[in-house]
Enzyme design. Structure first.
Site, PDB file in Angstrom:
ATOM      1  CB  ALA A  85      -0.854   0.023   1.271  1.00  0.00           C
ATOM      2  CG  HIS A 523      10.553  -6.394  14.532  1.00  0.00           C
ATOM      3  ND1 HIS A 523      10.771  -6.047  15.848  1.00  0.00           N
ATOM      4  CD2 HIS A 523       9.352  -5.849  14.204  1.00  0.00           C
ATOM      5  CE1 HIS A 523       9.750  -5.328  16.290  1.00  0.00           C
ATOM      6  NE2 HIS A 523       8.876  -5.194  15.320  1.00  0.00           N
ATOM      7  CG  HIS A 566       8.171  -2.114  18.252  1.00  0.00           C
ATOM      8  ND1 HIS A 566       7.218  -3.031  17.908  1.00  0.00           N
ATOM      9  CD2 HIS A 566       8.272  -2.176  19.599  1.00  0.00           C
ATOM     10  CE1 HIS A 566       6.749  -3.615  19.001  1.00  0.00           C
ATOM     11  NE2 HIS A 566       7.372  -3.123  20.048  1.00  0.00           N
TER      12      HIS A 566
HETATM   13  P1  FDA Z   1       7.846  -1.327   3.802  1.00  0.00           P
HETATM   14  O1  FDA Z   1       7.292  -2.698   3.804  1.00  0.00           O
HETATM   15  O2  FDA Z   1       7.190  -0.330   4.679  1.00  0.00           O
HETATM   16  O3  FDA Z   1       7.809  -0.723   2.338  1.00  0.00           O
HETATM   17  C1  FDA Z   1       8.071  -1.476   1.186  1.00  0.00           C
HETATM   18  C2  FDA Z   1       7.145  -0.999   0.081  1.00  0.00           C
HETATM   19  O4  FDA Z   1       7.596  -1.504  -1.167  1.00  0.00           O
HETATM   20  C3  FDA Z   1       5.714  -1.485   0.238  1.00  0.00           C
HETATM   21  O5  FDA Z   1       4.822  -0.408   0.111  1.00  0.00           O
HETATM   22  C4  FDA Z   1       5.555  -2.495  -0.885  1.00  0.00           C
HETATM   23  O6  FDA Z   1       4.234  -2.615  -1.375  1.00  0.00           O
HETATM   24  C5  FDA Z   1       6.498  -1.962  -1.924  1.00  0.00           C
HETATM   25  N1  FDA Z   1       7.013  -2.968  -2.860  1.00  0.00           N
HETATM   26  C6  FDA Z   1       7.540  -4.176  -2.581  1.00  0.00           C
HETATM   27  N2  FDA Z   1       7.939  -4.800  -3.692  1.00  0.00           N
HETATM   28  C7  FDA Z   1       7.664  -3.944  -4.731  1.00  0.00           C
HETATM   29  C8  FDA Z   1       7.860  -4.006  -6.132  1.00  0.00           C
HETATM   30  N3  FDA Z   1       8.430  -5.072  -6.728  1.00  0.00           N
HETATM   31  N4  FDA Z   1       7.458  -2.945  -6.883  1.00  0.00           N
HETATM   32  C9  FDA Z   1       6.886  -1.864  -6.298  1.00  0.00           C
HETATM   33  N5  FDA Z   1       6.684  -1.761  -4.977  1.00  0.00           N
HETATM   34  C10 FDA Z   1       7.073  -2.790  -4.199  1.00  0.00           C
HETATM   35  N6  FDA Z   1       7.313  -1.641  13.669  1.00  0.00           N
HETATM   36  C11 FDA Z   1       7.093  -0.702  14.611  1.00  0.00           C
HETATM   37  O7  FDA Z   1       7.847   0.266  14.678  1.00  0.00           O
HETATM   38  N7  FDA Z   1       6.083  -0.839  15.504  1.00  0.00           N
HETATM   39  C12 FDA Z   1       5.227  -1.899  15.477  1.00  0.00           C
HETATM   40  O8  FDA Z   1       4.317  -2.002  16.297  1.00  0.00           O
HETATM   41  C13 FDA Z   1       5.425  -2.879  14.463  1.00  0.00           C
HETATM   42  N8  FDA Z   1       4.590  -3.944  14.363  1.00  0.00           N
HETATM   43  C14 FDA Z   1       4.591  -4.702  13.221  1.00  0.00           C
HETATM   44  C15 FDA Z   1       3.548  -5.581  12.947  1.00  0.00           C
HETATM   45  C16 FDA Z   1       3.489  -6.255  11.736  1.00  0.00           C
HETATM   46  C17 FDA Z   1       2.348  -7.184  11.437  1.00  0.00           C
HETATM   47  C18 FDA Z   1       4.520  -6.073  10.782  1.00  0.00           C
HETATM   48  C19 FDA Z   1       4.481  -6.801   9.455  1.00  0.00           C
HETATM   49  C20 FDA Z   1       5.579  -5.229  11.063  1.00  0.00           C
HETATM   50  C21 FDA Z   1       5.621  -4.533  12.270  1.00  0.00           C
HETATM   51  N9  FDA Z   1       6.634  -3.618  12.540  1.00  0.00           N
HETATM   52  C22 FDA Z   1       6.462  -2.715  13.551  1.00  0.00           C
HETATM   53  C23 FDA Z   1       7.800  -3.515  11.652  1.00  0.00           C
HETATM   54  C24 FDA Z   1       7.754  -2.330  10.686  1.00  0.00           C
HETATM   55  O9  FDA Z   1       6.427  -1.980  10.385  1.00  0.00           O
HETATM   56  C25 FDA Z   1       8.531  -2.642   9.413  1.00  0.00           C
HETATM   57  O10 FDA Z   1       9.815  -3.075   9.749  1.00  0.00           O
HETATM   58  C26 FDA Z   1       8.671  -1.404   8.519  1.00  0.00           C
HETATM   59  O11 FDA Z   1       7.424  -0.808   8.264  1.00  0.00           O
HETATM   60  C27 FDA Z   1       9.362  -1.769   7.214  1.00  0.00           C
HETATM   61  O12 FDA Z   1       9.609  -0.613   6.475  1.00  0.00           O
HETATM   62  P2  FDA Z   1      10.382  -0.684   5.081  1.00  0.00           P
HETATM   63  O13 FDA Z   1      10.542   0.710   4.621  1.00  0.00           O
HETATM   64  O14 FDA Z   1      11.573  -1.532   5.225  1.00  0.00           O
HETATM   65  O15 FDA Z   1       9.404  -1.480   4.097  1.00  0.00           O
END
Ligand code: FDA
Length: 588
Positions: A85, A523, A566
């Site tokens: 998203a 994580h 986190h």
């Molecule tokens: P992130 O996943 O945010 O961004 C990647 C983006 O790239 C996405 O929008 C994706 O759709 C896009 N993408 C991927 N492949 C693509 C492609 N081939 N082409 C185009 N777009 C593409 N952290 C915290 O601080 N507090 C918390 O409470 C929690 N709890 C938690 C719960 C759950 C269920 C999860 C899954 C994770 C958490 N976390 C968390 C961890 C934290 O949310 C997470 O580590 C970060 O949001 C990751 O951020 P990034 O920028 O690395 O990737």
């Protein structure tokens, strides 16, 4: 449209990507395109509802990546969730806002990343933050802070949900945990994390809606004419210049778009991968950056030989205990306990420390072998020694124990913070959209399983300690029938391995599917680590991919070591710093 050309292309409009997009497009005349696989979730109630954790799981905005069978963890596959998203995983996460222990960030510099330490990152944590002072009512329910730790003028709203669990809760928990040697910590966001705390969340306090990367960094700026987000579009691979340069030069990104099919979007300055730690390394590999042995299997020409792309995958494992509550609780719980190893183990800590100390050389061998030599034994051993020092010398938090008084039950979800297991993610196809082989190797080492059991026992002890013990009745899970206090360690091990990690939802604890479970703590980090190349790094301290002139990674992949906080708070800070480094390099 072959004329599509921008200065910067950011792949992934998620937590980190939107920060970089925002900061670069602050500058007039600099053109930025964000390629995002997902769409707007601005009005999606599974996202906005502050009490809706888990509701987005399994919906179209969850990538729900599947791991390989986890051979050390009972054999099943696990689901690793990630948001698809505008806003990425920040739109589906648990919203907890906790940073790191200061020494963990200092370790980045110690390991060769010049300029990366707590003191230099703190201003970026603050730059990203708009701390919302809690109301007197919220303070009476446990919200607490030192204003000097926080930023008040950044885009990201940080604070407490409108309704916090009632005011007797925190004094009651404080009295209980004090007896277990765990002090109260007024604010865990200043670099010292140990203690019982009521931490803030990423939430818009006034409107009581989730604050995510999109609400903070994108929606208020969506009308900038030099910032374009291209949604519902998958990045397939980086396109390279044909000129023979000593460093690989990216000229653009091949994408698949629902309207135009496959096309190339061009970048005159840089391509920045922010697709998350379970996708950025995949994009590197399909683009020819990685381990030649793996790339050649899929006939991908090697552009840069970096055998550690996709290695060093570190995640935590989540588990939980639950009890019948003797009261009916309303409001959002925000309480966590972050005990140190000394606090968990008491006088037994020296035994645990010496067991780990004498096992690390063997662990390093196992990790190196499981990577077929891609990870060098000496490098991973150094990382293990650092981790040992953090746990036993610096006494960083050993586990996070989340306390969840919800309605008539009292749950406790927990995860040991620094497991020794190391896994990997690699392609199984030359197509970036095909599933990758994701193997976090949960419980690769007995120590990680022991930690999971030891923390569970600590939690059981806490719930048997007054006054907390007065607020709970029967233990539902694991349950005294199932695992009495006299249960053997191997019975506890089985419980940890077989107990699916349950996802909290309105029905309580739910199993995902028979052979797939949800034990990840979500994580994952380290799959394109920022470290010197000689230490197994994939990106430099400027976050540039080694051997390339103009490809960076800015997301959770670059964190070289797992953190006790986190992740998002640190990722926002890292991305803010990355944006400044990019501006500096191009004199923007
Ligand atoms: P992130 O996943 O945010 O961004 C990647 C983006 O790239 C996405 O929008 C994706 O759709 C896009 N993408 C991927 N492949 C693509 C492609 N081939 N082409 C185009 N777009 C593409 N952290 C915290 O601080 N507090 C918390 O409470 C929690 N709890 C938690 C719960 C759950 C269920 C999860 C899954 C994770 C958490 N976390 C968390 C961890 C934290 O949310 C997470 O580590 C970060 O949001 C990751 O951020 P990034 O920028 O690395 O990737």
């Amino acid at each position: 449209d072959p004329a599509q050309k921008y200065d910067f292309i950011i792949v992934g409009g998620g937590t980190s990507g939107l920060v970089v997009a925002n900061r670069l497009s602050e500058i007039k005349g600099v053109t930025v395109a964000v390629i995002e696989a997902g769409d707007s979730v601005f009005n999606n109630p599974n996202v906005t509802n502050v009490a809706g954790y888990g509701r987005a799981f399994g919906t179209h905005i969850d990538w729900a990546y599947q791991t390989e069978n986890q051979k050390y963890a009972g054999g099943s596959k696990q689901i690793m969730r990630a948001g698809k998203a505008i806003g990425g995983t920040s739109t589906i996460n648990g919203m907890s806002y906790t940073r790191a222990q200061s020494v963990q960030i200092d370790a980045w510099e110690l390991f060769g990343n010049k300029g990366w330490n707590w003191g230099s990152l703190l201003p970026y944590y603050q730059k990203s933050e708009m701390f919302q002072i809690p109301s007197l009512n919220q303070i009476s329910r446990g919200a607490d802070y030192y204003i000097t730790y926080h930023g008040e003028n950044g885009p990201l709203k940080v604070g407490w949900p409108t309704e916090i669990t009632n005011r007797t809760m925190l004094p009651m928990l404080d009295q209980t945990f004090n007896q277990l040697g765990v002090p109260f910590n007024r604010d865990v966001n200043g670099g010292s994390m140990v203690g019982l705390t009521s931490h803030p969340n990423t939430v818009n306090t006034k409107e009581n809606v989730r604050e995510d990367a999109a609400r903070a960094y994108y929606w208020p700026y969506q009308n900038r004419s030099n910032l374009k987000i291209i949604t519902n579009t998958l990045a397939n691979r980086i396109i390279w210049s044909n000129d023979s340069n000593s460093e690989a030069v990216a000229v653009g990104v091949e994408v698949t778009n629902p309207h135009h099919g496959v096309e190339t979007i061009y970048a005159s300055k840089e391509v920045i991968l922010s697709a998350g730690s379970l996708k950025s390394p995949v994009l590197l590999e399909v683009s020819g950056i990685g381990n030649p042995d793996i790339l050649s299997t899929y006939n991908i020409p090697v552009k840069v030989n970096i055998s550690t792309v996709g290695e060093n995958l570190q995640d935590q494992t989540n588990n939980g205990l639950s009890f019948q509550g003797t009261e009916f609780w309303l409001g959002s719980p925000t309480f966590s306990v972050l005990p140190s190893a000394n606090q968990i183990y008491g006088s037994n800590v020296t035994n645990v420390a010496s067991y780990i100390n004498s096992s690390m050389a063997e662990y390093a061998k196992v990790v190196s072998n499981s990577s077929k030599g891609a990870v060098q034994e000496a490098n991973i051993l150094a990382a293990f020694k650092l981790q040992y020092d953090l746990i036993f010398e610096a006494q960083v938090p050993f586990a996070e124990v989340v306390l969840l008084p919800i309605a008539g039950s009292f749950m406790s979800e927990y995860w040991p913070l620094l497991p020794f297991s190391r896994g990997s993610i690699h392609i199984k196809s030359a197509n970036a959209s095909a599933p990758a082989s994701i193997n976090p190797n949960y419980f690769m080492f007995k120590q990680d399983l022991d930690a999971q059991v030891d923390v569970a026992k600590f939690i059981r002890k806490a719930f048997a300690t007054a006054p907390l013990s007065d607020f709970v009745a029967e233990e539902f899970a694991p349950g005294m029938d199932n695992l009495p206090d006299t249960a053997s360690n191997s019975q506890w091990d089985d419980w940890v391995k077989m107990n699916c990690m349950c996802t909290k939802n309105s029905e309580g604890l739910e199993k995902v599917a028979d052979n797939i479970s949800d034990r990840s703590n979500f994580h994952p980090v380290g799959t394109a680590s920022m470290l010197p190349r000689s230490r197994g790094g994939v990106v430099s301290p400027e976050l540039r991919v080694y051997g390339t002139k103009n490809v960076r990674v800015v997301d959770a992949s670059v964190l070289p070591f797992q953190l006790c906080g986190h992740l998002t708070s640190t990722l926002y800070a890292v991305a803010e710093k990355a944006a400044d480094m990019i501006k500096k390099q191009y004199r923007l």
